[in-house]
Design a protein around this motif. Structure first.
Motif, PDB file in Angstrom:
ATOM      1  N   ARG A  56     -13.608  13.441  -3.273  1.00  0.00           N
ATOM      2  CA  ARG A  56     -13.406  13.991  -1.927  1.00  0.00           C
ATOM      3  C   ARG A  56     -14.129  13.177  -0.853  1.00  0.00           C
ATOM      4  N   GLU A  57     -14.089  11.870  -1.013  1.00  0.00           N
ATOM      5  CA  GLU A  57     -14.639  10.953  -0.029  1.00  0.00           C
ATOM      6  C   GLU A  57     -13.531  10.039   0.493  1.00  0.00           C
ATOM      7  N   VAL A  58     -13.657   9.648   1.746  1.00  0.00           N
ATOM      8  CA  VAL A  58     -12.681   8.737   2.347  1.00  0.00           C
ATOM      9  C   VAL A  58     -13.412   7.540   2.948  1.00  0.00           C
ATOM     10  N   GLY A  59     -12.678   6.464   3.101  1.00  0.00           N
ATOM     11  CA  GLY A  59     -13.152   5.304   3.831  1.00  0.00           C
ATOM     12  C   GLY A  59     -12.212   5.037   4.984  1.00  0.00           C
ATOM     13  N   SER A  60     -12.590   4.130   5.850  1.00  0.00           N
ATOM     14  CA  SER A  60     -11.737   3.828   6.993  1.00  0.00           C
ATOM     15  C   SER A  60     -11.890   2.371   7.393  1.00  0.00           C
ATOM     16  N   GLY A  61     -10.901   1.891   8.109  1.00  0.00           N
ATOM     17  CA  GLY A  61     -10.917   0.561   8.685  1.00  0.00           C
ATOM     18  C   GLY A  61      -9.951   0.562   9.855  1.00  0.00           C
ATOM     19  N   SER A  62     -10.100  -0.391  10.757  1.00  0.00           N
ATOM     20  CA  SER A  62      -9.232  -0.357  11.931  1.00  0.00           C
ATOM     21  C   SER A  62      -9.281  -1.680  12.669  1.00  0.00           C
ATOM     22  N   TRP A  63      -8.293  -1.861  13.522  1.00  0.00           N
ATOM     23  CA  TRP A  63      -8.355  -2.908  14.532  1.00  0.00           C
ATOM     24  C   TRP A  63      -7.477  -2.536  15.714  1.00  0.00           C
ATOM     25  N   VAL A  64      -7.855  -3.067  16.873  1.00  0.00           N
ATOM     26  CA  VAL A  64      -7.125  -2.857  18.115  1.00  0.00           C
ATOM     27  C   VAL A  64      -6.802  -4.228  18.685  1.00  0.00           C
ATOM     28  N   GLY A  65      -5.597  -4.395  19.194  1.00  0.00           N
ATOM     29  CA  GLY A  65      -5.219  -5.660  19.803  1.00  0.00           C
ATOM     30  C   GLY A  65      -6.198  -6.068  20.887  1.00  0.00           C
ATOM     31  N   LEU A  66      -6.437  -7.364  20.987  1.00  0.00           N
ATOM     32  CA  LEU A  66      -7.485  -7.882  21.878  1.00  0.00           C
ATOM     33  C   LEU A  66      -7.314  -7.383  23.308  1.00  0.00           C
ATOM     34  N   ARG A  67      -6.083  -7.320  23.780  1.00  0.00           N
ATOM     35  CA  ARG A  67      -5.884  -6.946  25.179  1.00  0.00           C
ATOM     36  C   ARG A  67      -6.069  -5.448  25.428  1.00  0.00           C
ATOM     37  N   HIS A  68      -6.232  -4.668  24.341  1.00  0.00           N
ATOM     38  CA  HIS A  68      -6.423  -3.221  24.495  1.00  0.00           C
ATOM     39  C   HIS A  68      -7.857  -2.794  24.196  1.00  0.00           C
ATOM     40  N   GLN A  69      -8.732  -3.743  23.950  1.00  0.00           N
ATOM     41  CA  GLN A  69     -10.101  -3.419  23.580  1.00  0.00           C
ATOM     42  C   GLN A  69     -10.956  -3.107  24.804  1.00  0.00           C
ATOM     43  N   GLY A  70     -12.014  -2.328  24.550  1.00  0.00           N
ATOM     44  CA  GLY A  70     -12.964  -2.029  25.610  1.00  0.00           C
ATOM     45  C   GLY A  70     -12.718  -0.745  26.372  1.00  0.00           C
TER      46      GLY A  70
ATOM     47  N   ASN B 130      -8.546   5.754   3.680  1.00  0.00           N
ATOM     48  CA  ASN B 130      -8.296   5.459   2.270  1.00  0.00           C
ATOM     49  C   ASN B 130      -9.220   6.256   1.372  1.00  0.00           C
ATOM     50  N   ALA B 131      -8.830   6.362   0.100  1.00  0.00           N
ATOM     51  CA  ALA B 131      -9.655   7.085  -0.868  1.00  0.00           C
ATOM     52  C   ALA B 131      -9.308   6.634  -2.281  1.00  0.00           C
ATOM     53  N   ASP B 132     -10.294   6.700  -3.149  1.00  0.00           N
ATOM     54  CA  ASP B 132     -10.121   6.529  -4.591  1.00  0.00           C
ATOM     55  C   ASP B 132     -10.553   7.816  -5.269  1.00  0.00           C
ATOM     56  N   ASP B 133      -9.713   8.311  -6.184  1.00  0.00           N
ATOM     57  CA  ASP B 133     -10.027   9.534  -6.938  1.00  0.00           C
ATOM     58  C   ASP B 133     -10.420  10.681  -6.005  1.00  0.00           C
ATOM     59  N   PHE B 134      -9.652  10.846  -4.932  1.00  0.00           N
ATOM     60  CA  PHE B 134      -9.994  11.887  -3.961  1.00  0.00           C
ATOM     61  C   PHE B 134     -10.060  13.283  -4.565  1.00  0.00           C
TER      62      PHE B 134
ATOM     63  N   LEU C 115       0.825  -1.203   0.000  1.00  0.00           N
ATOM     64  CA  LEU C 115       0.000   0.000   0.000  1.00  0.00           C
ATOM     65  C   LEU C 115       0.860   1.255   0.000  1.00  0.00           C
ATOM     66  N   ARG C 116       1.957   1.208   0.716  1.00  0.00           N
ATOM     67  CA  ARG C 116       2.869   2.352   0.741  1.00  0.00           C
ATOM     68  C   ARG C 116       3.451   2.606  -0.653  1.00  0.00           C
ATOM     69  N   ALA C 117       3.800   1.532  -1.357  1.00  0.00           N
ATOM     70  CA  ALA C 117       4.473   1.652  -2.653  1.00  0.00           C
ATOM     71  C   ALA C 117       3.555   2.158  -3.755  1.00  0.00           C
ATOM     72  N   THR C 118       2.241   1.957  -3.615  1.00  0.00           N
ATOM     73  CA  THR C 118       1.322   2.311  -4.694  1.00  0.00           C
ATOM     74  C   THR C 118       0.517   3.571  -4.401  1.00  0.00           C
ATOM     75  N   LEU C 119       0.844   4.286  -3.347  1.00  0.00           N
ATOM     76  CA  LEU C 119       0.090   5.476  -2.959  1.00  0.00           C
ATOM     77  C   LEU C 119       0.175   6.564  -4.021  1.00  0.00           C
ATOM     78  N   SER C 120      -0.972   7.125  -4.401  1.00  0.00           N
ATOM     79  CA  SER C 120      -1.046   8.258  -5.320  1.00  0.00           C
ATOM     80  C   SER C 120      -2.390   8.939  -5.118  1.00  0.00           C
ATOM     81  N   PRO C 121      -2.585  10.159  -5.628  1.00  0.00           N
ATOM     82  CA  PRO C 121      -3.883  10.808  -5.467  1.00  0.00           C
ATOM     83  C   PRO C 121      -5.038  10.004  -6.068  1.00  0.00           C
ATOM     84  N   ARG C 122      -4.763   9.139  -7.041  1.00  0.00           N
ATOM     85  CA  ARG C 122      -5.809   8.321  -7.644  1.00  0.00           C
ATOM     86  C   ARG C 122      -6.311   7.241  -6.697  1.00  0.00           C
ATOM     87  N   ALA C 123      -5.439   6.720  -5.855  1.00  0.00           N
ATOM     88  CA  ALA C 123      -5.819   5.662  -4.909  1.00  0.00           C
ATOM     89  C   ALA C 123      -4.781   5.613  -3.801  1.00  0.00           C
ATOM     90  N   TRP C 124      -5.231   5.796  -2.569  1.00  0.00           N
ATOM     91  CA  TRP C 124      -4.287   5.749  -1.455  1.00  0.00           C
ATOM     92  C   TRP C 124      -4.939   5.173  -0.207  1.00  0.00           C
TER      93      TRP C 124
END
Length: 215
Positions: A104-118, A96-100, A68-77
């Motif tokens: 001018r829209e973004v998406g998101s995703g995430s995770w937290v380690g099990l012992r840090h949740q809550g 993340n975004a496509d054709d920002f 993902l780092r290697a392919t980052l560009s304004p078209r898709a990041w």
């Protein structure tokens, strides 16, 4: 000239520090993934990457982030912010975004380690990147999705003001499962009661928005 300005980008909340991934931090993130993210009988992710053999999770983590780092560009990041609490990596928050430059829209995703949740970390780190997207990138919408049985993710979205925006079905571990699409606009964003501190953003803007920063 800084040839990779993202190494200086930092978002700070009252408890957390978010920085785009670096190799030292990825080693911590890989260890966290191996320690566990969710119970084995559940799958919160649309891509079932945590079902990989335990001895492959670390390698897969590095390769995914490098790609993902290697392919980052304004078209898709996709920026993968390593989330640190008291200096230790506790999870990752993507933006993340496509054709920002056009949408001018973004998406998101995430995770937290099990012992840090809550402890509210998931809400705080999502609020950070949404604030960053609206206030510093000029986004007009933030989108997300979650399986209908992923109550933790649904709760975070509800707290921040996302509204349902339809559903779709996909195969999860060989069975049909339903996801809820979620949409947030700046006027509906339930802002946190703290101020996000951002540094190092200006040199990153051309690579994310396709626009040079204003003088």
């Amino acid at each position: 000239m800084d040839h990779w300005p993202f190494r200086n980008l930092v978002l700070r909340t009252p408890r957390l520090e978010l920085r785009p991934d670096d190799d030292e931090g990825l080693a911590e993130l890989a260890d966290l993934a191996i320690d566990g993210i969710h119970p084995p009988d559940r799958m919160p992710f649309g891509v079932e990457w945590t079902d990989a053999p335990r001895d492959r999770l670390g390698n897969n983590t590095f390769q995914h982030h490098w790609q993902l780092r290697a392919t980052l560009s304004p078209r898709a990041w996709q920026l993968n912010f390593l989330v640190r609490l008291d200096g230790r990596v506790v999870g990752v928050q993507s933006l993340n975004a496509d054709d920002f430059p056009v949408l001018r829209e973004v998406g998101s995703g995430s995770w937290v380690g099990l012992r840090h949740q809550g402890g509210g970390i998931g809400t705080e780190m999502r609020a950070a990147v949404v604030t960053f997207a609206f206030d510093h990138l000029g986004a007009v919408a933030a989108r997300s999705s979650a399986f209908t049985d992923n109550l933790a993710s649904q709760t975070v979205s509800r707290k921040l003001g996302y509204r349902p925006d339809g559903t779709f079905r996909q195969v999860r571990r060989g069975e049909p499962a339903e996801q809820t699409r979620l949409l947030l606009t700046p006027d509906r964003f339930v802002r946190p009661d703290w101020t996000l501190e951002v540094s190092g953003v200006t040199p990153c803007l051309p690579l994310l928005t396709g626009r040079e920063p204003a003088e």
